[in-house]
Design an enzyme around this catalytic site. Sequence first.
Site, PDB file in Angstrom:
ATOM      1  N   MET A  92      -1.976   2.354   4.746  1.00 54.07           N
ATOM      2  CA  MET A  92      -0.667   2.356   4.074  1.00 54.07           C
ATOM      3  C   MET A  92      -0.197   0.929   3.796  1.00 54.07           C
ATOM      4  O   MET A  92       0.759   0.465   4.376  1.00 54.07           O
ATOM      5  CB  MET A  92       0.342   3.117   4.942  1.00 54.07           C
ATOM      6  N   CYS A 144       6.905  -6.116   4.918  1.00 49.85           N
ATOM      7  CA  CYS A 144       5.947  -5.151   4.388  1.00 49.85           C
ATOM      8  C   CYS A 144       4.583  -5.752   4.671  1.00 49.85           C
ATOM      9  O   CYS A 144       4.381  -6.954   4.453  1.00 49.85           O
ATOM     10  CB  CYS A 144       6.161  -4.923   2.901  1.00 49.85           C
ATOM     11  N   THR A 145       3.662  -4.961   5.157  1.00 51.11           N
ATOM     12  CA  THR A 145       2.407  -5.525   5.662  1.00 51.11           C
ATOM     13  C   THR A 145       1.524  -6.121   4.585  1.00 51.11           C
ATOM     14  O   THR A 145       0.551  -6.801   4.896  1.00 51.11           O
ATOM     15  CB  THR A 145       1.626  -4.458   6.459  1.00 51.11           C
ATOM     16  N   GLU A 146       1.858  -5.906   3.299  1.00 55.71           N
ATOM     17  CA  GLU A 146       1.084  -6.522   2.218  1.00 55.71           C
ATOM     18  C   GLU A 146       1.617  -7.888   1.779  1.00 55.71           C
ATOM     19  O   GLU A 146       0.922  -8.627   1.082  1.00 55.71           O
ATOM     20  CB  GLU A 146       1.049  -5.607   0.977  1.00 55.71           C
ATOM     21  N   THR A 169       2.123  -0.166   9.167  1.00 58.80           N
ATOM     22  CA  THR A 169       3.018  -0.287   8.026  1.00 58.80           C
ATOM     23  C   THR A 169       4.430  -0.381   8.579  1.00 58.80           C
ATOM     24  O   THR A 169       4.729   0.219   9.616  1.00 58.80           O
ATOM     25  CB  THR A 169       2.914   0.930   7.099  1.00 58.80           C
ATOM     26  N   ASN A 170       5.287  -1.128   7.898  1.00 62.39           N
ATOM     27  CA  ASN A 170       6.701  -1.176   8.303  1.00 62.39           C
ATOM     28  C   ASN A 170       7.454   0.075   7.866  1.00 62.39           C
ATOM     29  O   ASN A 170       8.174   0.681   8.654  1.00 62.39           O
ATOM     30  CB  ASN A 170       7.379  -2.409   7.703  1.00 62.39           C
ATOM     31  N   THR A 171       7.271   0.460   6.605  1.00 67.76           N
ATOM     32  CA  THR A 171       8.091   1.528   6.034  1.00 67.76           C
ATOM     33  C   THR A 171       7.980   2.837   6.793  1.00 67.76           C
ATOM     34  O   THR A 171       8.978   3.519   7.033  1.00 67.76           O
ATOM     35  CB  THR A 171       7.718   1.750   4.553  1.00 67.76           C
ATOM     36  N   GLN A 188       7.166   9.552  -0.286  1.00 67.63           N
ATOM     37  CA  GLN A 188       8.215   8.552  -0.047  1.00 67.63           C
ATOM     38  C   GLN A 188       9.188   8.514  -1.212  1.00 67.63           C
ATOM     39  O   GLN A 188      10.412   8.544  -1.017  1.00 67.63           O
ATOM     40  CB  GLN A 188       7.593   7.159   0.118  1.00 67.63           C
TER      41      GLN A 188
END
Length: 230
Positions: A10, A197-199, A83-85, A52
Amino acid sequence: MKTIGMLGGMSWESTCHYYQHVNKLVNTALGGLHCAKIAMVNVDFDEIAALQHQGDWQATADILIKHAQCVEAAGADFLLICTNTMHKVADDISQAISIPLLHIADATGAALNVDKIENIGLLATRFTMEEDFYKVRLQNAFGINVIIPDEKDRQTIHHVIYEELCHGIVNESSRAAYLEIINRLVKQGAQAIILGCTEISMLVNESHTEIPLYDTTLIHAQAAVKEALK
């Protein structure tokens, strides 16, 4: 060494960074040919992202609970949601498994407290920036004031994450836009910025700005390795 459970995919782009971080950190700590013990399930993010944006968070929780239980069954001693979200449904997932969940906001809040950061800017998906599950946890548990970008900047950040970074696309124009947003947050009083956000660390890192950045992917991985090597 404990086995790190990872609920990934994710997106898979950031999960690659998780995998690299935890293995490199374990090898640095132990030397030789050591690497991390990992039990990982990679979900299909297209399905999650669609839900989402439909606002069907219960359906996302149901999917992640099923896969988290698979991670536990594979022998994980604790779980990372990579993932943060999707920490929006962290409580639902935690209640459905018997192993501890290492929360990304807790790892980040602890790092901010060590550095005595009281006012932090947050770059993340629109969900993470606008809803309370992440900001309020930092405020209530760690005493940190969270500053978010304005509506236009939130739209820009969100678009770049889903339409570029999750596809592995890194554009200089998007980097410039993010750096402008970071500067605006600093003018509003932010002492540093959470890459929430992990990206995002694919696009912006400390070589691009003098403003302190807190990369949640790395921070979460560091906390996981610390727990694994206890």
